[in-house]
Write a protein that holds these residues in place. Structure first.
Motif, mmCIF file in Angstrom:
data_model
loop_
_atom_site.group_PDB
_atom_site.id
_atom_site.type_symbol
_atom_site.label_atom_id
_atom_site.label_comp_id
_atom_site.label_asym_id
_atom_site.label_seq_id
_atom_site.Cartn_x
_atom_site.Cartn_y
_atom_site.Cartn_z
ATOM 1 N N VAL A 147 -3.885 -0.967 -5.526
ATOM 2 C CA VAL A 147 -3.454 -1.957 -4.536
ATOM 3 C C VAL A 147 -4.415 -1.981 -3.341
ATOM 4 O O VAL A 147 -4.810 -3.050 -2.869
ATOM 5 C CB VAL A 147 -2.018 -1.660 -4.072
ATOM 6 N N ALA A 148 -4.821 -0.800 -2.870
ATOM 7 C CA ALA A 148 -5.736 -0.729 -1.723
ATOM 8 C C ALA A 148 -7.096 -1.340 -2.061
ATOM 9 O O ALA A 148 -7.684 -2.068 -1.254
ATOM 10 C CB ALA A 148 -5.901 0.724 -1.280
ATOM 11 N N ASN A 149 -7.610 -1.042 -3.254
ATOM 12 C CA ASN A 149 -8.921 -1.571 -3.652
ATOM 13 C C ASN A 149 -8.889 -3.088 -3.831
ATOM 14 O O ASN A 149 -9.827 -3.781 -3.444
ATOM 15 C CB ASN A 149 -9.404 -0.898 -4.932
ATOM 16 N N ILE A 150 -7.829 -3.604 -4.413
ATOM 17 C CA ILE A 150 -7.734 -5.049 -4.597
ATOM 18 C C ILE A 150 -7.566 -5.749 -3.252
ATOM 19 O O ILE A 150 -8.136 -6.824 -3.018
ATOM 20 C CB ILE A 150 -6.581 -5.419 -5.548
ATOM 21 N N ALA A 151 -6.827 -5.132 -2.343
ATOM 22 C CA ALA A 151 -6.685 -5.713 -0.998
ATOM 23 C C ALA A 151 -8.043 -5.795 -0.307
ATOM 24 O O ALA A 151 -8.371 -6.810 0.333
ATOM 25 C CB ALA A 151 -5.722 -4.873 -0.164
ATOM 26 N N LEU A 152 -8.858 -4.743 -0.440
ATOM 27 C CA LEU A 152 -10.202 -4.758 0.131
ATOM 28 C C LEU A 152 -11.064 -5.814 -0.554
ATOM 29 O O LEU A 152 -11.834 -6.531 0.098
ATOM 30 C CB LEU A 152 -10.844 -3.377 -0.019
ATOM 31 N N ALA A 153 -10.927 -5.923 -1.879
ATOM 32 C CA ALA A 153 -11.693 -6.922 -2.629
ATOM 33 C C ALA A 153 -11.357 -8.336 -2.171
ATOM 34 O O ALA A 153 -12.239 -9.177 -1.980
ATOM 35 C CB ALA A 153 -11.423 -6.770 -4.124
ATOM 36 N N VAL A 154 -10.086 -8.603 -1.988
ATOM 37 C CA VAL A 154 -9.660 -9.927 -1.523
ATOM 38 C C VAL A 154 -10.216 -10.205 -0.133
ATOM 39 O O VAL A 154 -10.732 -11.296 0.147
ATOM 40 C CB VAL A 154 -8.118 -10.021 -1.519
ATOM 41 N N LYS A 155 -10.135 -9.210 0.745
ATOM 42 C CA LYS A 155 -10.630 -9.365 2.114
ATOM 43 C C LYS A 155 -12.113 -9.733 2.126
ATOM 44 O O LYS A 155 -12.547 -10.574 2.924
ATOM 45 C CB LYS A 155 -10.404 -8.072 2.899
ATOM 46 N N ASN A 156 -12.886 -9.101 1.237
ATOM 47 C CA ASN A 156 -14.336 -9.315 1.240
ATOM 48 C C ASN A 156 -14.798 -10.270 0.146
ATOM 49 O O ASN A 156 -15.986 -10.328 -0.170
ATOM 50 C CB ASN A 156 -15.060 -7.968 1.118
#
Length: 223
Positions: A147-156
């Protein structure tokens, strides 16, 4: 997809293993097609088993290069890095994309790893808009990591095409489902889970690697 960026939730989630699996699959079933592999390394240069293995066993239409990124203790400013290292990396990638049929890029550490004082790896992957696969080691806390990695991916604005789970030790299906429930992962991230890699005892065994490849939705990646 002509290029695929492989990243993980944590440094040892299985990026190299997945790179080997996909490369061996293409060498076996797309032997007439050329393949490039770029390895991003974010520590002192080490004995590279992946590179050695492919240099001794791969066909002549496979090209492997590596690119040393600064480690956390020697991070430089954005201007210094962009003026040399990132430009060099983009040139290598662009050259391989023009020359070869398919390019695999194995990311260093994870999407959240800093490469300058201002940028994370996810920033660069997002800017270059590389189709990305996130590999997740099946262990305690894996769901939070996804979840944390996908949230970062979406942000960037990282173009994450799919998630692959990797069993880093022998696990029963029930245990896998408890640690990383596939339906919940897909519901929380809106990203498809493309397969679950079984525990692989001998990561140099071509037969084992090809068997593991059959657990991945390869049509989504290659066809």
């Amino acid at each position: 997809m002509q290029t695929l960026f492989i990243t993980g939730t944590v440094p040892n989630s299985g990026k190299t293993l997945l790179t080997k699996i996909l490369a061996i699959y293409r060498q076996t079933y797309f032997s007439e097609k050329s393949l490039g592999i770029i390895e991003l390394i974010q520590k002192e240069k080490h004995e590279n088993k992946l590179l050695e293995s492919f240099l001794s066993n791969s066909s002549s239409n496979t090209k492997i290069v590596n690119c040393q990124l600064p480690d956390f203790e020697t991070l430089m400013s954005l201007n210094d890095l962009c003026s040399n290292l990132l430009g060099e990396l983009w040139e290598k990638l662009s050259s391989l994309q023009k020359e070869l049929d398919f390019v695999l890029v194995e990311g260093a550490n994870s999407l959240g790893s800093p490469i300058t004082k201002e940028l994370l790896i996810s920033d660069i992957v997002g800017i270059w808009y590389l189709p990305t696969i996130l590999i997740v080691s099946v262990e305690s806390g894996a769901l939070n990591q996804v979840v944390a990695n996908i949230a970062l991916a979406v942000k960037n604005k990282v173009n994450v095409k799919g998630i692959i789970l990797n069993c880093i030790c022998p696990l029963a299906q029930e245990k896998i489902s408890n640690l990383v429930p596939v339906n919940l992962v897909q519901s929380l991230t809106h990203i498809p889970v493309l397969g679950i890699l079984p525990y692989i005892k001998d990561t140099e065994d071509t037969k084992e690697l090809l068997n593991a490849a059959s657990e991945i939705d390869l049509e989504f990646l290659f066809y």
